[in-house]
Structures are given as structure tokens and as C-alpha cells.
Motif scaffolding. Structure first.
Motif, PDB file in Angstrom:
ATOM      1  N   PHE A 196       0.866  -1.279  -0.017  1.00 13.73           N
ATOM      2  CA  PHE A 196      -0.023  -0.040  -0.018  1.00 13.73           C
ATOM      3  C   PHE A 196       0.906   1.279  -0.133  1.00 13.73           C
ATOM      4  N   GLY A 197       2.127   1.165  -0.005  1.00 18.13           N
ATOM      5  CA  GLY A 197       3.143   2.308  -0.154  1.00 18.13           C
ATOM      6  C   GLY A 197       3.699   3.039   1.158  1.00 18.13           C
ATOM      7  N   ILE A 198       3.615   1.982   2.221  1.00 17.26           N
ATOM      8  CA  ILE A 198       3.763   2.723   3.620  1.00 17.26           C
ATOM      9  C   ILE A 198       5.113   1.962   3.795  1.00 17.26           C
ATOM     10  N   SER A 199       6.057   2.782   4.495  1.00 14.76           N
ATOM     11  CA  SER A 199       7.312   2.482   4.613  1.00 14.76           C
ATOM     12  C   SER A 199       7.255   1.861   6.082  1.00 14.76           C
ATOM     13  N   TRP A 200       8.221   0.622   6.184  1.00 16.75           N
ATOM     14  CA  TRP A 200       8.409   0.026   7.479  1.00 16.75           C
ATOM     15  C   TRP A 200       9.810  -0.026   7.860  1.00 16.75           C
ATOM     16  N   LEU A 201      10.136   0.044   9.113  1.00 13.99           N
ATOM     17  CA  LEU A 201      11.467  -0.372   9.565  1.00 13.99           C
ATOM     18  C   LEU A 201      11.220  -1.465  10.585  1.00 13.99           C
ATOM     19  N   VAL A 202      12.125  -2.438  10.560  1.00  9.54           N
ATOM     20  CA  VAL A 202      11.865  -3.334  11.593  1.00  9.54           C
ATOM     21  C   VAL A 202      13.489  -3.665  12.138  1.00  9.54           C
ATOM     22  N   ASN A 203      13.500  -3.629  13.538  1.00  7.50           N
ATOM     23  CA  ASN A 203      14.936  -3.930  14.149  1.00  7.50           C
ATOM     24  C   ASN A 203      14.636  -4.719  15.288  1.00  7.50           C
ATOM     25  N   ILE A 204      15.353  -5.915  15.246  1.00 10.99           N
ATOM     26  CA  ILE A 204      15.347  -6.957  16.318  1.00 10.99           C
ATOM     27  C   ILE A 204      16.643  -6.728  16.880  1.00 10.99           C
ATOM     28  N   ALA A 205      16.696  -6.545  18.053  1.00 13.58           N
ATOM     29  CA  ALA A 205      17.630  -6.225  19.291  1.00 13.58           C
ATOM     30  C   ALA A 205      18.497  -7.278  19.318  1.00 13.58           C
ATOM     31  N   GLY A 206      19.902  -7.167  19.130  1.00 14.90           N
ATOM     32  CA  GLY A 206      20.917  -8.197  19.361  1.00 14.90           C
ATOM     33  C   GLY A 206      21.247  -8.164  20.668  1.00 14.90           C
ATOM     34  N   ASP A 207      22.320  -9.260  20.760  1.00 16.49           N
ATOM     35  CA  ASP A 207      22.883  -9.376  22.277  1.00 16.49           C
ATOM     36  C   ASP A 207      23.997  -8.350  22.324  1.00 16.49           C
ATOM     37  N   HIS A 208      23.913  -7.276  22.920  1.00 17.75           N
ATOM     38  CA  HIS A 208      24.869  -6.095  23.109  1.00 17.75           C
ATOM     39  C   HIS A 208      25.412  -6.381  24.673  1.00 17.75           C
TER      40      HIS A 208
END
Length: 142
Positions: free
Chosen positions: A123-135
Motif C-alpha cells: 500500500f506504499g507505506i514504509s516500515w522499519l524493523v529492528n530486532i535487538a541483538g545481544d549487546h
């Protein structure tokens, strides 16, 4: 209920299928009101005046169709970000959102240690996906 901040997306005649799509991605309860329900009898009376999706994860997503005579610019000036540490849940959202869309940056491990990706859905919507790593080994975390 306290104060909350959530995205409100404008569509042009596609709010209903877009919100039904988001319900298929995130689950939850979708409530939709049309312009007709509030007295409009014009050619776009069955378009969405307001839609609200409340998800089991606590997300709230709102949307409407842009009324005739109002300017419409597809969602190019905002992105919706999903982030957290539940990798399975976030990868599932990624898979569903990217179906029929365009991946602009694959969801993969980044230099800062997280998995991150960007896409534009069907539908033209921008998405950002971030999966936290082991810091745990980061200098800043010690």
C-alpha cells in the motif's frame, strides 16, 4: 487511558483493504466507520472515514481514506518502526508486510549488532524493523 502516540495513515480509496491487511499481519480488533455512516451519500460514501486496529501486542494503528477535494500524497514522508527483542514475532511481521511489497534493505544483521531491514508494503507505506541483538559485550553496556 493515558496519553498515547500512534500512526494515522491516509490512503486514497484503499484504507479498508490496507487495514484488513494490517489486521492479517498483526492480529487484533479492527473497527471501521464509513462516510455513509455519518450522512455522506456521495460516490465515495462507502470509503473509510476512520479505521482503528488494536492489536494483542498493544499496537494501535489508525487510518482513513482521503476525502474528495483534499490533497493526497502517499506515505513517503514517514516510516513506521517495529522494534524489540522478540525475533520470531518481528520476523513474522516482516514476512507478512513484505508480501506484495518491496524490500529496500533486507532484514539482516547490521554493524551495530541488531537485525534491521526496511520495506515498503503493497500500500506504499514504509516500515522499519529492528530486532535487538545481544549487546552484553558492548563497552557502553558495561
Amino acid at each position: 487511558m493515558g496519553t498515547r502516540l500512534n500512526p494515522y495513515i491516509a490512503f486514497k480509496d484503499t484504507a479498508r483493504p490496507a487495514m484488513e491487511f494490517y489486521r492479517s499481519v498483526f492480529g487484533g480488533e479492527l473497527n471501521v466507520s464509513t462516510f455513509r455512516e455519518y450522512g455522506d451519500t456521495g460516490p465515495n460514501a462507502d470509503n473509510v472515514m476512520h479505521a482503528q486496529l488494536e492489536t494483542p501486542s498493544g499496537f494501535t494503528l489508525m487510518a482513513s481514506d482521503t476525502p474528495e477535494g483534499m490533497p493526497y500524497e502517499p506515505g513517503s514522508s514517514i516510516s513506521i518502526s517495529l522494534s524489540g527483542d522478540d525475533g520470531d514475532e518481528l520476523r513474522d511481521y516482516w514476512k507478512k508486510l513484505s508480501d506484495g511489497g518491496t524490500v529496500t534493505m533486507p532484514l539482516e544483521k547490521q554493524m551495530w549488532g541488531d537485525e534491521f531491514g526496511m520495506l515498503t508494503d503493497r500500500f506504499g507505506i514504509s516500515w522499519l524493523v529492528n530486532i535487538a541483538g545481544d549487546h552484553s559485550g558492548d563497552a557502553a553496556s558495561g
